[in-house]
Design a protein around this motif. Structure first.
Motif, PDB file in Angstrom:
ATOM      1  N   ASN A 176      -3.255 -18.859   1.725  1.00 20.79           N
ATOM      2  CA  ASN A 176      -2.654 -19.581   0.599  1.00 20.79           C
ATOM      3  C   ASN A 176      -2.993 -18.950  -0.744  1.00 20.79           C
ATOM      4  OD1 ASN A 176      -1.510 -21.446   2.338  1.00 20.79           O
ATOM      5  ND2 ASN A 176      -3.350 -22.761   2.327  1.00 20.79           N
ATOM      6  N   ASN A 177      -4.002 -18.084  -0.778  1.00 21.02           N
ATOM      7  CA  ASN A 177      -4.411 -17.469  -2.040  1.00 21.02           C
ATOM      8  C   ASN A 177      -3.626 -16.203  -2.365  1.00 21.02           C
ATOM      9  OD1 ASN A 177      -6.339 -19.467  -2.219  1.00 21.02           O
ATOM     10  ND2 ASN A 177      -7.982 -18.179  -1.355  1.00 21.02           N
ATOM     11  N   PHE A 178      -2.722 -15.768  -1.448  1.00 19.53           N
ATOM     12  CA  PHE A 178      -1.978 -14.525  -1.659  1.00 19.53           C
ATOM     13  C   PHE A 178      -0.493 -14.787  -1.598  1.00 19.53           C
ATOM     14  CE2 PHE A 178      -5.481 -11.606  -1.462  1.00 19.53           C
ATOM     15  CZ  PHE A 178      -6.447 -12.278  -0.698  1.00 19.53           C
ATOM     16  N   SER A 179       0.238 -13.982  -2.351  1.00 18.78           N
ATOM     17  CA  SER A 179       1.693 -14.126  -2.358  1.00 18.78           C
ATOM     18  C   SER A 179       2.277 -13.554  -1.074  1.00 18.78           C
ATOM     19  CB  SER A 179       2.292 -13.379  -3.561  1.00 18.78           C
ATOM     20  OG  SER A 179       2.088 -11.982  -3.430  1.00 18.78           O
ATOM     21  N   GLU A 180       3.521 -13.897  -0.823  1.00 13.85           N
ATOM     22  CA  GLU A 180       4.209 -13.393   0.384  1.00 13.85           C
ATOM     23  C   GLU A 180       4.280 -11.870   0.371  1.00 13.85           C
ATOM     24  OE1 GLU A 180       8.590 -13.677   2.560  1.00 13.85           O
ATOM     25  OE2 GLU A 180       8.065 -15.067   0.934  1.00 13.85           O
ATOM     26  N   GLU A 181       4.506 -11.302  -0.802  1.00 11.31           N
ATOM     27  CA  GLU A 181       4.588  -9.826  -0.912  1.00 11.31           C
ATOM     28  C   GLU A 181       3.241  -9.182  -0.602  1.00 11.31           C
ATOM     29  OE1 GLU A 181       5.748  -6.376  -4.188  1.00 11.31           O
ATOM     30  OE2 GLU A 181       5.990  -8.504  -4.676  1.00 11.31           O
ATOM     31  N   GLN A 182       2.143  -9.793  -1.055  1.00 11.43           N
ATOM     32  CA  GLN A 182       0.810  -9.263  -0.781  1.00 11.43           C
ATOM     33  C   GLN A 182       0.491  -9.313   0.721  1.00 11.43           C
ATOM     34  OE1 GLN A 182      -1.368 -11.805  -3.517  1.00 11.43           O
ATOM     35  NE2 GLN A 182      -1.871 -10.031  -4.820  1.00 11.43           N
ATOM     36  N   VAL A 183       0.891 -10.408   1.360  1.00 14.16           N
ATOM     37  CA  VAL A 183       0.659 -10.554   2.797  1.00 14.16           C
ATOM     38  C   VAL A 183       1.446  -9.497   3.566  1.00 14.16           C
ATOM     39  CG1 VAL A 183       0.983 -12.049   4.815  1.00 14.16           C
ATOM     40  CG2 VAL A 183       0.148 -13.013   2.651  1.00 14.16           C
ATOM     41  N   ARG A 184       2.742  -9.348   3.199  1.00 11.99           N
ATOM     42  CA  ARG A 184       3.588  -8.353   3.888  1.00 11.99           C
ATOM     43  C   ARG A 184       3.058  -6.942   3.658  1.00 11.99           C
ATOM     44  NH1 ARG A 184       7.944  -9.946   2.040  1.00 11.99           N
ATOM     45  NH2 ARG A 184       8.165  -8.518   0.277  1.00 11.99           N
ATOM     46  N   ASP A 185       2.627  -6.657   2.455  1.00 11.70           N
ATOM     47  CA  ASP A 185       2.105  -5.315   2.140  1.00 11.70           C
ATOM     48  C   ASP A 185       0.830  -5.022   2.950  1.00 11.70           C
ATOM     49  OD1 ASP A 185       2.032  -2.879   0.360  1.00 11.70           O
ATOM     50  OD2 ASP A 185       0.083  -3.775  -0.121  1.00 11.70           O
ATOM     51  N   ALA A 186      -0.047  -6.023   3.079  1.00 15.20           N
ATOM     52  CA  ALA A 186      -1.283  -5.823   3.855  1.00 15.20           C
ATOM     53  C   ALA A 186      -0.961  -5.564   5.320  1.00 15.20           C
ATOM     54  CB  ALA A 186      -2.190  -7.045   3.723  1.00 15.20           C
ATOM     55  N   TYR A 187       0.003  -6.326   5.846  1.00 14.69           N
ATOM     56  CA  TYR A 187       0.373  -6.153   7.256  1.00 14.69           C
ATOM     57  C   TYR A 187       1.005  -4.768   7.479  1.00 14.69           C
ATOM     58  CZ  TYR A 187       2.868  -6.590  11.634  1.00 14.69           C
ATOM     59  OH  TYR A 187       3.335  -6.369  12.883  1.00 14.69           O
ATOM     60  N   GLU A 188       1.945  -4.370   6.601  1.00 15.65           N
ATOM     61  CA  GLU A 188       2.649  -3.094   6.784  1.00 15.65           C
ATOM     62  C   GLU A 188       1.688  -1.912   6.661  1.00 15.65           C
ATOM     63  OE1 GLU A 188       7.093  -4.442   5.174  1.00 15.65           O
ATOM     64  OE2 GLU A 188       5.791  -3.188   3.920  1.00 15.65           O
ATOM     65  N   LYS A 189       0.775  -1.989   5.719  1.00 12.83           N
ATOM     66  CA  LYS A 189      -0.196  -0.895   5.575  1.00 12.83           C
ATOM     67  C   LYS A 189      -1.068  -0.769   6.823  1.00 12.83           C
ATOM     68  CE  LYS A 189      -0.652  -0.590   0.542  1.00 12.83           C
ATOM     69  NZ  LYS A 189      -1.573  -0.736  -0.622  1.00 12.83           N
ATOM     70  N   ALA A 190      -1.555  -1.891   7.322  1.00 15.89           N
ATOM     71  CA  ALA A 190      -2.414  -1.847   8.517  1.00 15.89           C
ATOM     72  C   ALA A 190      -1.640  -1.306   9.721  1.00 15.89           C
ATOM     73  CB  ALA A 190      -2.955  -3.247   8.822  1.00 15.89           C
ATOM     74  N   HIS A 191      -0.379  -1.773   9.849  1.00 17.58           N
ATOM     75  CA  HIS A 191       0.435  -1.312  10.981  1.00 17.58           C
ATOM     76  C   HIS A 191       0.737   0.185  10.874  1.00 17.58           C
ATOM     77  CE1 HIS A 191       3.314  -1.527  14.234  1.00 17.58           C
ATOM     78  NE2 HIS A 191       4.220  -0.932  13.452  1.00 17.58           N
ATOM     79  N   LYS A 192       1.108   0.649   9.676  1.00 15.06           N
ATOM     80  CA  LYS A 192       1.444   2.070   9.498  1.00 15.06           C
ATOM     81  C   LYS A 192       0.233   2.968   9.751  1.00 15.06           C
ATOM     82  CE  LYS A 192       3.420   5.351   6.200  1.00 15.06           C
ATOM     83  NZ  LYS A 192       2.369   6.339   6.466  1.00 15.06           N
ATOM     84  N   LEU A 193      -0.920   2.550   9.233  1.00 18.52           N
ATOM     85  CA  LEU A 193      -2.125   3.355   9.457  1.00 18.52           C
ATOM     86  C   LEU A 193      -2.492   3.412  10.937  1.00 18.52           C
ATOM     87  CD1 LEU A 193      -4.311   2.246   6.411  1.00 18.52           C
ATOM     88  CD2 LEU A 193      -3.439   4.562   6.864  1.00 18.52           C
ATOM     89  N   GLN A 194      -2.287   2.290  11.655  1.00 19.55           N
ATOM     90  CA  GLN A 194      -2.609   2.274  13.084  1.00 19.55           C
ATOM     91  C   GLN A 194      -1.678   3.220  13.855  1.00 19.55           C
ATOM     92  OE1 GLN A 194      -5.217   0.729  14.225  1.00 19.55           O
ATOM     93  NE2 GLN A 194      -4.895   1.496  16.301  1.00 19.55           N
ATOM     94  N   ILE A 195      -0.385   3.197  13.488  1.00 22.00           N
ATOM     95  CA  ILE A 195       0.587   4.110  14.132  1.00 22.00           C
ATOM     96  C   ILE A 195       0.236   5.564  13.830  1.00 22.00           C
ATOM     97  CG2 ILE A 195       2.980   4.867  14.174  1.00 22.00           C
ATOM     98  CD1 ILE A 195       2.486   2.283  15.658  1.00 22.00           C
ATOM     99  N   ASP A 196      -0.063   5.859  12.562  1.00 20.20           N
ATOM    100  CA  ASP A 196      -0.424   7.226  12.174  1.00 20.20           C
ATOM    101  C   ASP A 196      -1.670   7.697  12.919  1.00 20.20           C
ATOM    102  OD1 ASP A 196       0.532   6.883   8.653  1.00 20.20           O
ATOM    103  OD2 ASP A 196       1.707   7.258  10.465  1.00 20.20           O
ATOM    104  N   LEU A 197      -2.626   6.776  13.074  1.00 16.66           N
ATOM    105  CA  LEU A 197      -3.864   7.140  13.773  1.00 16.66           C
ATOM    106  C   LEU A 197      -3.581   7.462  15.238  1.00 16.66           C
ATOM    107  CD1 LEU A 197      -6.935   7.439  13.788  1.00 16.66           C
ATOM    108  CD2 LEU A 197      -7.097   4.971  14.222  1.00 16.66           C
ATOM    109  N   GLN A 198      -2.740   6.639  15.896  1.00 24.28           N
ATOM    110  CA  GLN A 198      -2.407   6.893  17.303  1.00 24.28           C
ATOM    111  C   GLN A 198      -1.690   8.228  17.469  1.00 24.28           C
ATOM    112  OE1 GLN A 198      -0.183   3.459  18.583  1.00 24.28           O
ATOM    113  NE2 GLN A 198      -2.000   2.138  18.715  1.00 24.28           N
ATOM    114  N   MET A 199      -0.740   8.485  16.573  1.00 22.89           N
ATOM    115  CA  MET A 199      -0.002   9.753  16.661  1.00 22.89           C
ATOM    116  C   MET A 199      -0.927  10.947  16.425  1.00 22.89           C
ATOM    117  SD  MET A 199       3.598   8.817  14.741  1.00 22.89           S
ATOM    118  CE  MET A 199       4.201  10.474  15.016  1.00 22.89           C
ATOM    119  N   ASN A 200      -1.840  10.782  15.484  1.00 24.63           N
ATOM    120  CA  ASN A 200      -2.772  11.874  15.184  1.00 24.63           C
ATOM    121  C   ASN A 200      -3.688  12.147  16.380  1.00 24.63           C
ATOM    122  OD1 ASN A 200      -3.188  13.474  12.631  1.00 24.63           O
ATOM    123  ND2 ASN A 200      -5.318  13.041  13.167  1.00 24.63           N
ATOM    124  N   ARG A 201      -4.140  11.084  17.035  1.00 24.07           N
ATOM    125  CA  ARG A 201      -5.002  11.262  18.203  1.00 24.07           C
ATOM    126  C   ARG A 201      -4.242  11.881  19.367  1.00 24.07           C
ATOM    127  NH1 ARG A 201      -8.335   5.501  17.914  1.00 24.07           N
ATOM    128  NH2 ARG A 201      -9.919   6.223  16.383  1.00 24.07           N
TER     129      ARG A 201
END
Length: 380
Positions: free
Chosen positions: A83-108
């Protein structure tokens, strides 16, 4: 011109042909060696590049892993205090975490591919180095043969009484040398060389499969590629073993015979081979070990090639004064009292035993089998 003179001239022509054939063989083996050296240099350069890339990818993986952990922590905080974060902040946090996880898997995954390629290149370099060393050794041996043919062997005509036997013997030397050269060239071309070419094409296919179908199917292709490389390595080792078993120098006659019989049995499914050592197990002079190994090898190959046996047994006994070897098979056998036309293998075996100042006895009858007995004295 007398018949004897004509035969001597014929022998001279044979010797000239032998010299030319051996000289051509030396040139071809030298070309094989040079090609292997070029391949070795190219593979070494590629291996160095792969090692640099592996190091870079590992560093990138470490960096991505750190960022991914931070992003997951950030996502956890956002989820906990939603409740302390805007919808855009929540979406941005999720997308960054997901993208970094995908990049890490591909790199490995890329790191795994590079490690596999690195290992393949290291094995290839090892095989190429062994081929280069063997080719260099063969060139040296052929140089000795050429020197012998152009000097000492020219006096054979004066020592041999039977001109026809001299001529046949010379022709068989040419045929044996030519056949060995063709066999080595064919085995390298059809075996390791072809497999390595397939490995290169398969590696390109893996890259396309990874891009088009994903990592799972690419990993399946990589497993298949590992089997192919393992088979290529096995073929290279087999060719080197056939040329000269390295275990003969390192371990001695008895362990090498055990290994040779096992390998021969693997390649000939219809034949059972057994080995029994009845005496001491000790090292012999290198030349004697090589000669005895070749005598056993020739006896076994003759049996497999000509007699179609089901069982072959080798018994070896060493004492302080004597080495005795017996090779027995239950094949078709032959009439040992008759000189078989073209039986230069047996002639070569007798010559080897004579050089060791030993004795060889060959007992055989049609339909019963063959027993080869060799006795060689040990000089203290």
């Amino acid at each position: 011109m007398s018949i004897n003179q004509l035969d001597i001239n014929s022998l001279d022509m044979i010797l000239e042909t032998m010299v030319k054939t051996v000289g051509d063989s030396k040139s071809e083996i030298f070309e094989i060696e040079e090609q292997c050296r070029r391949d070795f240099e190219e593979s070494s350069k590629e291996l160095e590049e792969i090692r640099v890339r592996v190091s870079t990818v590992i560093d990138e993986s470490d960096s991505l892993d750190t960022k991914a952990r931070y992003a997951r922590k950030r996502l956890s905080e956002v989820s906990m205090f939603f409740n302390n974060f805007s919808e855009e902040q929540v979406r941005d946090a999720y997308e960054k975490a997901h993208k970094l996880q995908i990049d890490l898997q591909m790199n490995r995954q890329l790191e795994k591919q590079l490690r596999v390629r690195r290992d393949d290149l290291e094995r290839r370099l090892k095989g190429l180095q062994q081929t280069i060393d063997r080719a260099d050794h063969l060139v040296s041996q052929i140089s000795v043969v050429l020197n012998y043919l152009t000097s000492d062997l020219k006096q054979v005509g004066e020592a041999l009484k039977d001109a026809r036997r001299k001529q046949d013997f010379g022709l068989k030397i040419i045929e044996a040398q030519e056949e060995e050269r063709k066999k080595l060239s064919r085995e390298i071309h059809d075996g390791p060389a072809q497999m390595m070419a397939n490995v290169m094409m398969r590696s390109d296919l893996i890259e396309r499969v990874y891009r088009d179908r994903g990592a799972n199917e690419a990993m399946t292709e990589i497993k298949s590629l590992k089997v192919m490389v393992r088979n290529a390595l096995y073929e290279v080792r087999r060719i080197i073993y056939d040329l000269r078993p390295m275990a003969l120098d390192d371990l001695g006659l008895i362990p090498t015979l055990r290994k040779y019989l096992q390998t021969t049995e693997d390649y000939n499914e219809n034949v059972t081979l057994s080995f029994i050592n009845l005496g001491e197990e000790k090292r012999l002079p290198p030349k004697m070990e090589v000669a005895l190994f070749r005598l056993v090898q020739e006896s076994i190959q003759n049996a497999i090639k000509h007699a179609s046996p089901k069982n072959i047994s080798v018994k070896l006994s060493m004492t302080r004064e004597m080495v005795m070897v017996m090779v027995k098979d239950d094949g078709s056998g032959f009439d040992a009292s008759q000189q078989k036309e073209g039986s230069f293998g047996l002639m070569g075996m007798r010559e080897r035993v004579d050089l060791l100042e030993g004795e060889i006895t060959i007992n055989s009858q049609p339909g019963i089998g063959t027993l080869v007995m060799i006795q060689v004295p040990l000089k203290v």
